[in-house]
Design an enzyme around this catalytic site. Structure first.
Site, PDB file in Angstrom:
ATOM      1  N   ASP A 134      -4.731  -2.222  -4.334  1.00  0.00           N
ATOM      2  CA  ASP A 134      -4.813  -3.664  -4.586  1.00  0.00           C
ATOM      3  C   ASP A 134      -5.904  -3.906  -5.621  1.00  0.00           C
ATOM      4  O   ASP A 134      -7.044  -3.458  -5.434  1.00  0.00           O
ATOM      5  CB  ASP A 134      -5.147  -4.419  -3.300  1.00  0.00           C
ATOM      6  CG  ASP A 134      -3.989  -4.428  -2.307  1.00  0.00           C
ATOM      7  OD1 ASP A 134      -2.979  -3.757  -2.586  1.00  0.00           O
ATOM      8  OD2 ASP A 134      -4.102  -5.092  -1.262  1.00  0.00           O
TER       9      ASP A 134
ATOM     10  N   ASP B  53       6.773 -11.461   3.092  1.00  0.00           N
ATOM     11  CA  ASP B  53       5.431 -11.534   3.666  1.00  0.00           C
ATOM     12  C   ASP B  53       5.450 -12.616   4.737  1.00  0.00           C
ATOM     13  O   ASP B  53       5.652 -13.795   4.421  1.00  0.00           O
ATOM     14  CB  ASP B  53       4.403 -11.876   2.585  1.00  0.00           C
ATOM     15  CG  ASP B  53       4.481 -10.909   1.407  1.00  0.00           C
ATOM     16  OD1 ASP B  53       4.648  -9.697   1.652  1.00  0.00           O
ATOM     17  OD2 ASP B  53       4.387 -11.358   0.252  1.00  0.00           O
TER      18      ASP B  53
END
Length: 241
Positions: free
Chosen positions: A8, A129
């Site tokens: 990330d 998500d």
């Protein structure tokens, strides 16, 4: 079953968030490329990269870092974060990214997703998500009224063949994946499902193999040392033959 390390990126650095909260961020490395090299050296066959700044702003932000990774490693890279326009998706694929993840656009721009699937086929992954079973968008800052299972059905009808399912409450929390939700999504002859969020130990990997997911994205557990990547890969290979 494939084990996929996550990188990330925020402000060019390799970080992890707790439950997607930018206020609860830990920096693990200043150089994402070095991290990508490490995961490749430890046996990774694919890397999952997220442009966190892009996810929050809606346009790719860490392009230089992504390009540096794709030019350095010899394994495929999949990219998510801020890819909500056709030209941005095309540009990401032109950087050498093998697959891109579409999240927010799957909710707000169904026609765009249909075009992307028609143009790029299996290079498009739909990112689902979920927070309490409902899909979250815009870098997980907005929770919609659409159930994760409903979105999966809609996207499969458009031709999507691969999904990444992330349970936000478990992401970065090392609390275990949402096995129940994943089991609902995995169907014989259905789209491939990649699990993400909460994987904290090797038993979680064994359980995911039993459910039948195609891949497992691991982030925090690799960075804290809770999971050693070569061990995870060996267990995934053994568990799925």
């Amino acid at each position: 079953m494939e084990i996929i390390p996550a990188i990330d990126i925020k402000d060019g650095r390799c970080v992890r968030l707790y439950q997607g909260d930018f206020a609860q961020m830990t920096v693990y490395a200043d150089d994402p490329v070095a991290v990508a090299r490490r995961w490749q050296a430890q046996g990774a066959t694919r890397i999952h990269v997220v442009d966190l700044d892009g996810a929050r702003t809606g346009r790719p932000q860490n392009v230089d870092a992504v390009l540096a990774i794709t030019q350095t490693v010899q394994i495929p890279v999949q990219l998510g974060g801020g890819l909500r326009r056709e030209e941005d998706v095309a540009a990401a694929l032109a950087l050498g990214v093998e697959r891109v993840i579409i999240g927010t656009a799957a909710i707000v721009e169904t026609e765009l997703v249909a075009r992307l699937l028609e143009r790029f086929g299996e290079r498009i992954i739909i990112g689902i998500d979920a927070r309490n079973g409902m899909v979250a968008t815009d870098g997980w800052t907005v929770t919609s009224t659409i159930a994760a299972t409903d979105l999966a059905g809609q996207m499969a009808a458009l031709g999507a063949r691969r999904f990444i399912y992330t349970d936000i409450s478990r992401d970065g929390a090392l609390s275990g994946p949402n096995f129940t939700a994943l089991a609902e999504l995995v169907k014989p002859d259905g789209p491939a499902i990649i699990a993400s969020g909460g994987i904290a130990n090797l038993d979680h990997i064994r359980q995911l193999a039993q459910i039948g997911v195609e891949g497992v994205i691991i982030g925090k557990a690799l960075y804290t040392g809770a999971i050693y990547l070569p061990e995870a890969i060996a267990i995934a290979q053994t568990a799925t033959g």
